[in-house]
Design a protein around this motif. Structure first.
Motif, PDB file in Angstrom:
ATOM      1  N   SER A 248      -5.375  46.190 -45.181  1.00  0.00           N
ATOM      2  CA  SER A 248      -5.518  46.494 -43.756  1.00  0.00           C
ATOM      3  C   SER A 248      -5.643  45.197 -42.973  1.00  0.00           C
ATOM      4  O   SER A 248      -6.219  44.221 -43.460  1.00  0.00           O
ATOM      5  N   ASP A 250      -7.071  45.328 -39.946  1.00  0.00           N
ATOM      6  CA  ASP A 250      -8.147  45.655 -39.014  1.00  0.00           C
ATOM      7  C   ASP A 250      -9.472  45.236 -39.651  1.00  0.00           C
ATOM      8  O   ASP A 250      -9.861  45.763 -40.696  1.00  0.00           O
ATOM      9  N   ASP A 251     -10.182  44.306 -39.046  1.00  0.00           N
ATOM     10  CA  ASP A 251     -11.403  43.776 -39.654  1.00  0.00           C
ATOM     11  C   ASP A 251     -12.490  44.834 -39.823  1.00  0.00           C
ATOM     12  O   ASP A 251     -13.259  44.792 -40.794  1.00  0.00           O
ATOM     13  N   GLU A 295      -7.197  52.910 -39.686  1.00  0.00           N
ATOM     14  CA  GLU A 295      -6.550  51.969 -38.778  1.00  0.00           C
ATOM     15  C   GLU A 295      -5.634  52.719 -37.822  1.00  0.00           C
ATOM     16  O   GLU A 295      -4.933  53.666 -38.210  1.00  0.00           O
ATOM     17  N   ASP A 296      -5.626  52.332 -36.568  1.00  0.00           N
ATOM     18  CA  ASP A 296      -4.754  52.952 -35.582  1.00  0.00           C
ATOM     19  C   ASP A 296      -3.290  52.787 -36.014  1.00  0.00           C
ATOM     20  O   ASP A 296      -2.858  51.669 -36.313  1.00  0.00           O
ATOM     21  N   GLU A 299      -1.320  50.082 -34.234  1.00  0.00           N
ATOM     22  CA  GLU A 299      -1.734  48.733 -34.618  1.00  0.00           C
ATOM     23  C   GLU A 299      -1.251  48.400 -36.021  1.00  0.00           C
ATOM     24  O   GLU A 299      -0.892  47.250 -36.307  1.00  0.00           O
TER      25      GLU A 299
END
Length: 380
Positions: A248, A250-251, A295-296, A299
């Motif tokens: 991913s 995303d953090d 996650e979106d 994004e």
């Protein structure tokens, strides 16, 4: 080493079969299979281990596919086809053509020390030899573990050995190529406490296998090594491609799903990817992106586009809850919705096609095999 009772390489794999089903139907059904699994016996399968997959292996419409075995699945294997169990409506064809992947002959052999070859390396897909060269990970403490991973569970069950010796891997690879027509090899590793995070042992293993079977393409997989010069060492050892898997971009997702691995920053990953592309070449570097961790989707697709621009192949794979993982035992997590997986896969596939990046153009590795994803079904 005892001789096998079988001789000769496996017969040529079947040519791709086109079912006549509409592509929309085929892709949607293939995604459903990836998420819901299939009922039926599969001779080649993988249980537990590194990564997010616990599957049986078969060919669907001529393409390698890793499909969960699920006794509750509405999909049923019936000879060379997959049927959909519509309950009151009965069984109906999906249009997907199936070919079983036979148990490989090299599984019947043992090393001089009595270790079964299957405990050293396994068949993945139709013609990929895969191994985890170090079956332990410094991040396996529950507070640090990747919640989808069961790398040490297969070790605890006795299905594998903790550390694969280079000479043993070379022995197994030679037999798998000779007896079963193996065409590529994947070597991954648990993360070690050393600065190289396990990459140097990978290099030793690659060097040994290449000495035994020089023409066998190899992909290595590891975290970004502390010294990026180690990437050149892996290439010089003979690896043709590399996977540096982030799962991913995303953090917040990384901190939740892989807290130990998330301590390696995205800047470190980007630096490693850039150097890996310089060393191995464009489209010989890949990374997993899991759909379904929260996650979106927009994004996720934007992140995949960023990777493609770097020359890194984003191997988009649906998250599937893996028995024995924290995701199942603690989180009771569910697989993502099929329409979300299809939307993300199609959009990333279009980006890959526009960039001229195809997984099958990789010399070895997960994207070259494609079984755990559906990108190959949409042209990526």
């Amino acid at each position: 080493m005892p001789e096998t009772k079988r001789s000769g390489a496996r017969p040529d794999l079947p040519e791709t079969k086109r079912s006549g089903a509409r592509p929309e139907m085929s892709v949607s059904a293939r995604i459903d299979l990836a998420l819901l699994g299939v009922r039926g016996s599969l001779p080649v399968r993988r249980s537990a281990g590194a990564g997010p997959s616990d599957d049986g292996h078969l060919l669907i419409d001529g393409l390698s596919a890793a499909v969960p075995r699920n006794p509750l699945s509405p999909y049923v294997l019936d000879g060379d086809q997959v049927l959909l169990d519509g309950a009151h409506e009965g069984l109906s064809p999906t249009g997907l053509q199936v070919s079983a992947i036979e148990r490989p002959a090299f599984y019947d052999l043992r090393t001089d020390d009595g270790i079964e070859y299957e405990k050293i390396a396994k068949l993945h897909g139709a013609d990929v030899l895969a191994t985890t060269v170090m079956q332990t990970c410094i991040r396996y403490d529950p507070s640090q573990r990747c919640r989808f991973c069961t790398i040490e569970e297969s070790l605890r069950s006795g299905a594998t050995v903790a550390v694969k010796k280079p000479a043993e891997l070379a022995e197994v690879a030679e037999a798998a190529v000779r007896l079963d027509g193996i065409k590529q090899m994947v070597m991954t590793t648990g993360t070690s406490a050393a600065k190289d995070r396990g990459a140097k042992h990978l290099a030793r293993c690659v060097r040994a296998v290449k000495a035994a079977v020089p023409a066998l393409p190899i992909q290595v997989q590891c975290e970004p090594p502390g010294d990026l010069a180690t990437l050149t060492e892996l290439r010089d050892a003979g690896a043709e491609s590399i996977g540096i898997h982030v799962e991913s971009l995303d953090d917040a997702v990384r901190a939740k799903w892989m807290p130990g691995k998330a301590t390696v920053t995205l800047d470190e990953y980007r630096a490693a990817w850039a150097e890996a592309v310089r060393v191995f070449g464009r489209n010989q570097v890949s990374t997993y992106l899991l759909v379904g961790l929260g996650e979106d989707p927009d994004e996720l697709v934007a992140g995949a586009r960023e990777l493609i621009d770097m020359g890194v192949y984003p191997f988009v794979v649906p998250f599937r809850p893996h028995p024995g993982s924290l995701a199942v035992e603690v989180d009771h997590a569910c697989a993502p919705r099929g329409d979300v997986v299809e939307d993300v896969t199609r959009r990333v596939g279009k980006e890959l096609i526009a960039a001229g990046m195809v997984g099958s153009d990789q010399k070895a590795g997960c994207a070259a095999c494609g079984a755990c994803s559906v990108l190959q079904n949409v042209g990526g």
